[in-house]
Design an enzyme around this catalytic site. Structure first.
Site, PDB file in Angstrom:
ATOM      1  CG  HIS A 123      -1.960   0.911   1.460  1.00  0.00           C
ATOM      2  ND1 HIS A 123      -1.687   2.227   1.799  1.00  0.00           N
ATOM      3  CD2 HIS A 123      -3.095   0.935   1.205  1.00  0.00           C
ATOM      4  CE1 HIS A 123      -2.757   2.814   1.987  1.00  0.00           C
ATOM      5  NE2 HIS A 123      -3.822   2.137   1.428  1.00  0.00           N
ATOM      6  CG  ASP A 200       0.616  -2.355   6.261  1.00  0.00           C
ATOM      7  OD1 ASP A 200      -0.234  -2.330   7.167  1.00  0.00           O
ATOM      8  OD2 ASP A 200       0.451  -1.648   5.280  1.00  0.00           O
ATOM      9  CB  CYS A 366      -3.666   3.344  -1.394  1.00  0.00           C
ATOM     10  SG  CYS A 366      -4.710   4.477  -1.263  1.00  0.00           S
TER      11      CYS A 366
END
Ligand code: PMP
Length: 412
Positions: A123, A200, A366
């Protein structure tokens, strides 16, 4: 077995509505999850009964607010099995946590010629902070590429992670491909080369059991709103020894132990990284979301979502004019399913699906470098959560078929 009917509508009144005259099938959970009544009530309760600033006051409301805020930190600590509650930093969200690491650990430790390794499926919030750090420091940014079925190429990871690598930053689960990455293996690899690893967790923490000690990640960031908490609250986990070495991210109230005319002594972690008045109500409500998830059980949530994927993915893959990205095997696919319909722009697809009551997202998600690697400019994306049902899945499949007929009279 995937649920046919929603057992959670009492807790999620938002799901029980019509959109464009059709039953709502909310399949945009990767963007944000819906909030159960309990989370909303916890926000209201705080503002109606306990609202005060934390850590500063000695009056009863301030003490209560502080207690609830710190209790939320402990809930998060246990939820991800962090060794110490000091390792839990409240942030604005996953993006904020990743930027914090880049701006503090990255700023201190990256020198010219060093290498930062990320994956091509990141992302933008786990890409741009590292890209900009690399540019600023004259460091090298390397990408781990994909295998043909949309999983991380571990042979490539072995090549890219070397003794020059100082930071490895990888998504635990992709927000496009529905892939779960072998973060534990990557952590081992990073550590063998003396690098730190940043995970993440935006698309993993809401959906599966996560144990940061077992993963042996150095940093791990996630957002409250994707796990049914409010927006504007997130978490950065960091190993205490690393956090203590790092400079503060922002300066101001709450993050000091003493301020003199010419210098400041900073507070211990986690407060060193929580400058200014935090999103107190948001943190407390995130604690309520954690309670909710734990009551159902993360194993059960993962199993429920797997049952939905087992049900819907083969149906989608069987439609000749639909291309599904990521692993084709449902057992290796999370509830995030990116797809395209031949000759139709994903935005048109998402608009047409909305007319059928189906909420999906369309765009680059994104993840523009990933789109480039897949050879597309955008995709549609359906993303499931545990409160979704077989009925939602059927509605998606039927809406895709109706969309094809609407645009081309069945000829595309
Ligand atoms: N990483 C991943 C994998 C994501 O899916 C998202 C949200 N789409 C983020 C990071 C950023 O999360 P936020 O916008 O809540 O900061």
């Amino acid at each position: 077995m995937a649920n046919n009917t929603n057992n959670f509508t009492a807790d999620f009144p938002i799901l029980d509505q019509k959109v464009n005259g059709e039953r709502l099938a909310y399949l945009d959970n990767a963007a944000t999850a819906q909030k159960p009544r309990q989370v909303v009530e916890s926000l209201v309760h705080f503002y109606e009964h306990d609202n005060a600033n934390v850590h500063r006051g000695v009056h009863s409301l301030a003490e209560r607010a502080t207690e609830e805020y710190e209790e939320a930190r402990q809930k998060v600590q246990h939820f991800i099995n962090a060794a110490d509650n000091k390792e839990i930093i409240f942030t604005k969200g996953c993006t904020d946590g990743l930027n914090l690491v880049a701006a503090t650990y990255g700023e201190e430790n990256i020198q010219a010629g060093d290498e930062i390794v990320i994956s091509i499926m990141e992302h933008h919030s786990n890409l741009i902070p590292w890209q900009q750090l690399a540019i600023k420091k004259h460091a090298v940014l390397k990408y781990i590429e994909l295998t043909d079925d949309g999983t991380l190429d571990m042979a490539d990871a072995q090549k890219k992670i070397t003794d020059k690598t100082k930071i490895v930053a990888v998504a635990h689960a992709s927000n496009v491909l529905g892939t779960v990455n072998p973060l534990k293996e990557l952590a081992k690899l990073a550590h063998e080369h003396g690098a730190v690893i940043v995970g993440d967790g935006a698309q993993s923490v809401p959906h599966m059991p996560v144990d940061v000690q077992d993963l042996d990640v150095d940093f791990y960031a996630f957002s409250g709103h994707k796990m049914m908490g409010p927006t504007g609250i997130g978490v950065l986990y960091g190993k205490a020894a690393l956090l203590r070495q790092m400079p503060p991210y922002q300066y101001g109230g709450e993050m000091i132990s003493a301020v003199h005319r010419e210098r400041t002594e900073f507070a211990d972690i986690p407060f060193k990284f929580e400058a200014g008045t935090q999103n107190i109500a948001g943190a407390i409500a995130l604690g309520t979301a954690v309670d909710y998830l734990e009551k159902i059980g993360m194993e059960n949530i993962a199993a429920q979502e797997q049952a939905l994927v087992d049900y819907v993915l083969p149906k989608l893959e069987a439609i000749p004019y639909v291309t599904v990205y990521g692993p084709q095997d449902p057992q290796h696919h999370t509830g995030v399913i990116a797809f395209n319909m031949d000759n139709l722009h994903p935005h048109d697809v998402a608009t047409a699906l909305d007319a059928e009551g189906v909420a999906v997202r369309a765009g680059h998600h994104c993840a523009q470098p990933l789109m480039e690697a897949l050879g597309v400019s955008a995709t549609s994306r359906a993303s499931f959560y545990f409160y979704n049902t077989k009925q939602d899945a059927d509605q998606l499949i039927n809406a895709i078929k109706a969309t094809k007929e609407f645009f081309n009279g069945g000829t595309i």
